[in-house]
Design an enzyme around this catalytic site. Structure first.
Site, mmCIF file in Angstrom:
data_model
loop_
_atom_site.group_PDB
_atom_site.id
_atom_site.type_symbol
_atom_site.label_atom_id
_atom_site.label_comp_id
_atom_site.label_asym_id
_atom_site.label_seq_id
_atom_site.Cartn_x
_atom_site.Cartn_y
_atom_site.Cartn_z
ATOM 1 N N GLU A 90 0.810 -1.218 0.000
ATOM 2 C CA GLU A 90 0.000 0.000 0.000
ATOM 3 C C GLU A 90 0.848 1.276 0.000
ATOM 4 O OE1 GLU A 90 -3.049 -0.121 3.045
ATOM 5 O OE2 GLU A 90 -3.554 -2.170 2.537
ATOM 6 N N GLU B 51 -4.992 -8.709 0.564
ATOM 7 C CA GLU B 51 -5.654 -8.450 1.848
ATOM 8 C C GLU B 51 -7.140 -8.255 1.589
ATOM 9 O OE1 GLU B 51 -4.310 -5.079 4.139
ATOM 10 O OE2 GLU B 51 -2.208 -5.578 3.832
HETATM 11 O O1 IFM Z 1 -4.069 -3.426 9.067
HETATM 12 C C1 IFM Z 1 -4.044 -2.870 7.794
HETATM 13 C C2 IFM Z 1 -2.844 -3.361 7.019
HETATM 14 O O2 IFM Z 1 -1.658 -3.104 7.676
HETATM 15 C C3 IFM Z 1 -2.798 -2.692 5.677
HETATM 16 N N1 IFM Z 1 -4.043 -2.798 4.984
HETATM 17 C C4 IFM Z 1 -5.259 -2.489 5.687
HETATM 18 C C5 IFM Z 1 -5.292 -3.223 7.021
HETATM 19 C C6 IFM Z 1 -6.572 -2.869 7.783
HETATM 20 O O3 IFM Z 1 -6.603 -1.506 8.036
#
Ligand code: IFM
Length: 449
Positions: A163, A354
């Site tokens: 990210e 994710e």
């Molecule tokens: O916890 C975070 C992660 O570190 C990065 N993506 C989003 C998740 C939830 O906020």
């Protein structure tokens, strides 16, 4: 239609969110260690100093992964555990932790997916200007070499930077993640260039030096839009917005990060807004930035906009709209539309690196965690991901966020995303109902959905 035979069913975590042991065995401090404990920067000034204590409980955690039947596990490496000062002397004990982790995962039949950077920047390099320093991509390359040389005889799957939107957008634009700064666009654009170059140098090094043929990806996040209706115009509008640099600004946009990597150019809109301020890459740098990748890793949670907009509410909301504990709108169709739009534009198999939801979990009187909403959320999102496959999008994997409850950055420990519940007083782990449900989904290769 089912999921592909070799589909990677897994779960993900990040080093700072789970490891703890922040000052043990020679680990150097990261920006999160230095800045999270003060001034209300995080909820209740909570830090990741202990987190889930995964550093000491790694065997127990891998046994739980095995019980759930994970086929893959995505973890990140703490740069300052491996090189305490960010560059220079390697901390062999820190490196061994990851090498052992990889061995243990493989012994448990779990494919390791290593993320090089998930936000815990070495404090020593922060003091030298971090991403604003034009040396920063060389620092990242030096760190990458150490990790890749040590792990690539066993690790096949790699992700470079998690990210990048949050690296800059949360850390240096909005100022709600470490190092809690608010920089000006001219500086942000230079930082962005250095982040992209760091990604490129790392990907290029992995490609040319990994001992096992690598499978490399980049893992940006939204914004993602759902068409307001089925018309061609609405679909085109959702596509346009998904790749626009408007809205919250270029640091949070998708195209600012992904167009350079996959298309070899910055989005045109960026020049409209910033003109000469946009720092160009040299031809040699472009070659690195565009190092061909094997998959597009995307983290998908909610939709920025969609059909439910009602006057007086932001585009994706309406009165009583379903949202998770963290306040994110539940919008399963975003899995379908994001996967589709991303594949159309960048042409790579899509790996969901994710996806998951924060819930109000607790241990019930019967000693279990009945997280029915997480099951329903995941079920719906996975069905939409499968719908994308039915429409011709190649799917590489799905990694649930998160394997276990953990430190949710500025939200501290108030948001639980795990398939496994962690009692932060005792550090006892309890597999939630969703963990058992996911076990059955994996065992049936998604047929159960
Ligand atoms: O916890 C975070 C992660 O570190 C990065 N993506 C989003 C998740 C939830 O906020």
């Amino acid at each position: 239609m089912s999921f592909p035979k070799d589909f990677l069913w897994g779960a993900a975590t990040a080093a700072y969110q789970i490891e703890g042991a922040y000052d043990e065995d020679g680990r150097g401090p990261s920006i999160w260690d230095k800045y999270s404990a003060y001034h209300g920067n995080t909820r209740y000034n909570e830090t990741g100093h202990v987190a889930d204590d995964h550093y000491h409980r790694v065997d127990e955690d891998i046994a739980i992964m095995k019980e759930i039947g994970l086929k893959a596990y995505r973890f990140s490496i703490s740069w300052s555990r491996v090189i305490p000062e960010g560059v220079g002397k390697v901390n062999e004990t820190g490196l061994k932790f990851y090498s052992d982790l990889v061995d243990k995962l493989i012994a448990a039949g779990i494919e390791p997916i290593a993320t090089l950077y998930h936000w815990d920047y070495p404090y020593a390099l922060h003091r030298k200007g971090a991403w604003l320093n034009d040396e920063s991509s060389e620092w990242f390359l030096e760190y990458t070499k150490v990790v890749v040389d040590a792990l690539s005889d066993r690790v096949r799957y790699w992700a470079t930077i998690n990210e990048p939107q949050c690296v800059l957008g949360c850390g240096y634009w909005g100022g709600f993640h470490a190092p809690f700064q608010q920089a000006q666009p001219c500086d942000l654009l230079i930082m962005g260039k250095n982040v992209l170059l760091s990604h490129g140098k790392a990907a290029n090094y992995i490609r040319n030096h990994a001992k096992k043929t690598p499978i490399i990806g980049f893992t940006p996040i939204g914004p993602s839009y759902i068409p307001k209706d089925d018309s061609a115009e609405a679909i085109e509008e959702a596509r346009r917005k998904t790749f626009s640099t408007e809205g919250e600004g270029f640091t949070f946009s998708l195209s600012y990060w992904s167009d350079p990597v996959f298309l070899g150019k910055y989005p045109d809109e960026l020049y409209k807004d910033y003109g000469d301020m946009v720092p160009e890459f040299t031809d040699d740098e472009w070659k690195l930035v565009t190092e061909p990748l094997d998959y597009y890793g995307t983290n998908i949670y909610y939709s920025q906009g969609g059909p439910k907009g009602v006057e007086g509410y932001p585009e994706n909301r309406y009165q009583g709209a379903p949202e998770s504990h963290i306040g994110w709108i539940v919008a399963p169709e975003v899995m379908y539309w994001s996967a589709k739009f991303l594949y159309e534009r960048y042409g790579k198999p899509i790996m969901i690196t994710e996806n998951g939801m924060a819930e109000h979990d607790w241990i019930c009187l019967d000693g279990k965690v009945h997280d029915t909403y997480r099951i329903d959320y995941t079920h719906r999102y996975l069905k939409e991901f499968r719908r994308a496959a039915e429409d011709g999008v190649p799917l590489a994997g799905y990694l649930h966020w998160s394997f276990m409850d953990n430190y949710e950055w500025a939200e501290g420990y108030t948001q639980r995303f795990g398939l496994v519940y962690v009692d932060y007083k005792t550090l006892k782990r309890t597999i939630k109902d969703s963990g058992y449900w996911y076990r059955d989904v994996i065992a049936s290769n998604g047929e159960k959905l």
